[in-house]
Enzyme design. Structure first.
Site, PDB file in Angstrom:
ATOM      1  CG  ASP A   1      -1.775  -1.226   1.334  1.00 14.52           C
ATOM      2  OD1 ASP A   1      -1.359  -2.289   0.854  1.00 14.52           O
ATOM      3  OD2 ASP A   1      -2.868  -1.126   1.907  1.00 14.52           O
TER       4      ASP A   1
ATOM      5  CG  HIS B   1      -1.965   4.408   2.150  1.00 15.70           C
ATOM      6  ND1 HIS B   1      -3.309   4.593   1.909  1.00 15.70           N
ATOM      7  CD2 HIS B   1      -1.856   3.222   2.808  1.00 15.70           C
ATOM      8  CE1 HIS B   1      -3.994   3.576   2.395  1.00 15.70           C
ATOM      9  NE2 HIS B   1      -3.126   2.716   2.929  1.00 15.70           N
TER      10      HIS B   1
ATOM     11  CG  HIS C   1      -7.790   3.976   1.342  1.00 14.92           C
ATOM     12  ND1 HIS C   1      -7.870   5.137   2.069  1.00 14.92           N
ATOM     13  CD2 HIS C   1      -7.514   2.989   2.231  1.00 14.92           C
ATOM     14  CE1 HIS C   1      -7.650   4.877   3.350  1.00 14.92           C
ATOM     15  NE2 HIS C   1      -7.421   3.577   3.474  1.00 14.92           N
TER      16      HIS C   1
END
Length: 295
Positions: A23, A25, A80
């Protein structure tokens, strides 16, 4: 690289190397640091992201644009990305996304948001990656539901409508679990912390044993979503979790080369500059041994 199917079989990369990243992010600088460290060759190598490219970091939009424009950059859909997509048609979903790092979305035009939703529609929930040594690697953002095999995940391309399940972490469907599930890594961490597993009830022992069984039908699964507190990948059975909490103060971003079973990590130094933890990389952790009571 857009796929436009809930499941995608990647072809064998006969010319170059394949790398899988956890991830990101929004931390494109840490990803770039890793790409440079492994001498990534865009003419023949591929980068496969496990989803959650966005939120909590400064370069979310930039990372989605890379997936759109770079032929060697593949990505799964993470929870997300699912929240971003849902925010375009639901105020409630927009608030959920905002609370989970989506504040940057308020700064982009509506037209751009619609473009991103279309892009996210093209991101699959899972991929299979064939390797030159004959192994097959399954890539998924969170996890395969307990009791299912990798062939069940492959079948998602026939009967799945992503919008039905993407915002419900408690939904036990395959689609929701692929985005939100934590049962397997939670069970693994729980088993490893047990001091006296022999004192567990038979029913609890059976439940934990079921949760830490290998996923049938695939040599290895690499997943993200649930980050490790010690900032190291977590391996058990035939699963490898490589989310290492990049957005935390001491977080790291992890990159794995499945064929060579090596991994690299990047983090910010005390001056806020991206750096590689071990320049030559390290072996991927071996699967965690479990107490004899779980054999």
């Amino acid at each position: 690289m857009l796929i436009h199917t809930p499941f995608h079989h990647l072809p064998l990369n006969e010319r170059g190397r394949d790398f899988v990243v956890g991830d990101v992010h929004g931390h494109a600088a840490l990803l770039d640091c890793l790409i440079e460290a492994v001498h990534f060759d865009p003419d023949c190598d591929r980068l496969l992201a496990l989803g959650d490219l966005i939120d909590r970091g400064p370069e979310s939009l930039e990372l989605l644009r890379r997936v759109e424009k770079l032929p060697w950059f593949y990505s799964l859909r993470g929870n997300h990305e699912a929240m971003l997509k849902a925010s375009a048609s639901s105020v409630r979903a927009g608030l959920l996304w905002h609370r989970n790092g989506g504040q940057w979305g308020q700064e982009i035009p509506e037209e751009t948001l619609r473009e991103l939703v279309k892009l996210i529609d093209g991101l699959p929930l899972a991929m299979s990656l064939p390797l030159k040594d004959g192994r097959r690697i399954g890539l998924i953002h969170a996890e395969v539901p307990l009791g299912l095999s990798w062939s069940d995940v492959e079948a998602i391309r026939h009967d799945h409508s992503p919008s039905q399940h993407e915002l419900d972490p408690d939904d036990e469907s395959l689609a929701a679990t692929a985005l939100w599930g934590r049962s397997r890594i939670t069970a693994c961490e729980g088993v490893c912390k047990l001091l006296q597993p022999e004192r567990l009830s038979m029913s609890r022992l059976a439940t934990l044993r079921f949760a830490i069984m290998p996923v049938p039908g695939i040599d290895q699964i690499i997943a993200g979503h649930s980050y490790s507190l010690d900032r190291r990948p977590v391996a058990y059975a035939n699963l490898l979790f490589i989310d290492t909490g990049v957005f935390e103060d001491d977080g790291r971003l992890t990159l794995v080369e499945p064929l060579t079973r090596r991994c690299w990590q990047s983090q910010y130094d005390r001056n806020g500059r991206p750096c590689i933890v071990v320049a030559e990389g390290e072996p991927v952790p071996a699967p965690t041994p479990f107490p004899a009571a779980f054999d």
